[in-house]
Enzyme design. Sequence first.
Site, short mmCIF file in Angstrom:
data_model
loop_
_atom_site.label_atom_id
_atom_site.label_comp_id
_atom_site.label_asym_id
_atom_site.label_seq_id
_atom_site.Cartn_x
_atom_site.Cartn_y
_atom_site.Cartn_z
N GLY A 166 0.79 -1.23 0.00
CA GLY A 166 0.00 0.00 0.00
C GLY A 166 0.82 1.27 0.00
N SER A 192 5.66 -11.70 -4.33
CA SER A 192 4.55 -11.62 -5.28
C SER A 192 4.84 -10.57 -6.33
CB SER A 192 3.25 -11.26 -4.55
OG SER A 192 2.91 -12.24 -3.62
N ARG A 193 4.18 -10.72 -7.45
CA ARG A 193 4.13 -9.63 -8.42
C ARG A 193 3.02 -8.68 -7.98
NH1 ARG A 193 7.49 -10.39 -12.63
NH2 ARG A 193 8.15 -12.52 -13.12
N ALA A 194 2.97 -7.51 -8.60
CA ALA A 194 2.02 -6.49 -8.20
C ALA A 194 0.58 -7.00 -8.28
CB ALA A 194 2.18 -5.25 -9.07
N SER A 197 -0.65 -2.52 -7.09
CA SER A 197 0.38 -1.48 -7.01
C SER A 197 1.14 -1.37 -8.33
CB SER A 197 1.35 -1.82 -5.88
OG SER A 197 2.12 -2.95 -6.22
N THR A 201 7.57 -6.77 -5.23
CA THR A 201 8.99 -7.08 -5.04
C THR A 201 9.53 -7.94 -6.18
OG1 THR A 201 8.82 -6.91 -2.63
CG2 THR A 201 10.64 -8.21 -3.50
N ASP A 254 -8.14 -5.95 -1.29
CA ASP A 254 -7.68 -7.05 -0.44
C ASP A 254 -8.66 -7.15 0.71
OD1 ASP A 254 -5.14 -7.75 -1.69
OD2 ASP A 254 -4.47 -5.78 -1.03
N SER A 262 -2.89 -15.18 3.00
CA SER A 262 -1.93 -15.11 1.90
C SER A 262 -0.51 -15.01 2.44
CB SER A 262 -2.26 -13.92 1.00
OG SER A 262 -1.25 -13.72 0.03
#
Length: 490
Positions: A166, A192-194, A197, A201, A254, A262
């Site tokens: 966030g 994770s991929r976006a 956002s 990372t 989310d 998750s």
Amino acid sequence: MGINTYQEPVAYLRSDSPVCRAQGFDAHSRIRVGLGDRAVIATLNIVDPPLLAPDRVGLSEAAWRALGGADGDPAQLSHPEPLESFSQVRGKVYGHSYSRSGLQMVIADITAGRYSELEMAAFVTACAGSALSLDETIALTEAMVDAGQRLHWPSAVVVDKHCVGGLPGNRTTPIVVAIAAAAGLTIPKTSSRAITSPSGTADTMAMLAPVDLELPRMRQVVEREGGCVVWGGAMGLSPADDLLIRVERPLDFDSEGQLAASIISKKLAAGSNHLLIDMPVGPTAKVRSAHAADTLARRLHGVGEALGLNVRVTRTDGSQPVGRGIGPALEAWDLLAVLQNQAGAPTDLRERALLLAGQLLEIGGKAGHGEGLPQARELLRNGSAWRKFEAICQAQGGLREPPRAAHTQEFTAGRDGRVQSIDNRRLARIAKLAGAPASPAAGIELQVHCGDRVERGQPLYRLHAQSPGELAYAAAYAGAHPETIQITED
């Protein structure tokens, strides 16, 4: 058929196909497509006659990859078995609680590809907000772990770090991994991929080294270097989470329970037993208030404790972006500047990464109470963290240079004054409109932070895009929202 439906298997038939007539298939029917010893459950689309012969079935790229085979192979089409677990989702919609066995059934069916996009969207929506109790969240986490592989490591202490997200920029994880691994900790970081956002990372790390590693290769990297930063979706660790993320992304939300499930499921599946969670709190962050932070922290601690994971939550400032870059490549340049001790490296990113790395060293037993931060600072200062990061990148497939965008446009201050506030969500939206993360060099290069004194005409941020159209699209939105960065008189 050469049609990219992302990860959703789709089949295509003519409405006058003998199979459609015999089986009663119609548009959006769920059908089982078998090819040899493989099968996939696909959503049916109906096409006009010129596109297919009556006795042909077309497949999307996702279905084709799942089935293999060659053009012209015989396929068997039939109705799939009834989806018994969906009664659990209906029950939740009408106010009933999930049972542990019910969630096991739901997650097993989602992992097996039996749920359509609509059915997964219904499940995600039924779990939204605070709909899941702590017991349901624990049961969901267990089900997600059980549905995939679970790693085990020889080290007694295996650590991980996660940010709830966030906050634009804030790409501390690769820096923390490098410091922790340089200190001798085991940190198998799956990222994770976006989702909602401009970059995750894994998206940022992919600018520097391969992240789509399969499980044996990931294990080799960790055994050799003590840590890694890889995309978790390539390895079957908590695979239901990646499928649910696919639905959460377009819905753009989310839920508290699913967020906890998750995070914890991925860490347990990766073999971690100590977890540090960075929770930015701010008016335009994902967690917006102290009350919301308390609620989420309690849930994370409760789920972790129930499943044998030692969780520490650290609340950080979520009032503004961290670092300068917002977008995969721009964030990668930031973390390189920090790791290489460049003179112009963003101070806020460096200090936040050091704070988190220091806490992780203490959690992992490499530093005493209060000694983690100075130890982390020294590992960064003396180049140990950079050398470890280089080694991790080489082990993952080679260190590479992030790309640069071909098109940029500056946005400047309209008045003299002081930066009062920065809207995280609006800034992230501008970066996404510029093409991030799909266009990896796209995004925003932030020039100011809250409290900075600015003069009229001074650059506030530079917009980056990989095409003139994307630049114009994002710039139009940015120009219509000058309140993204609020400037007040001194």
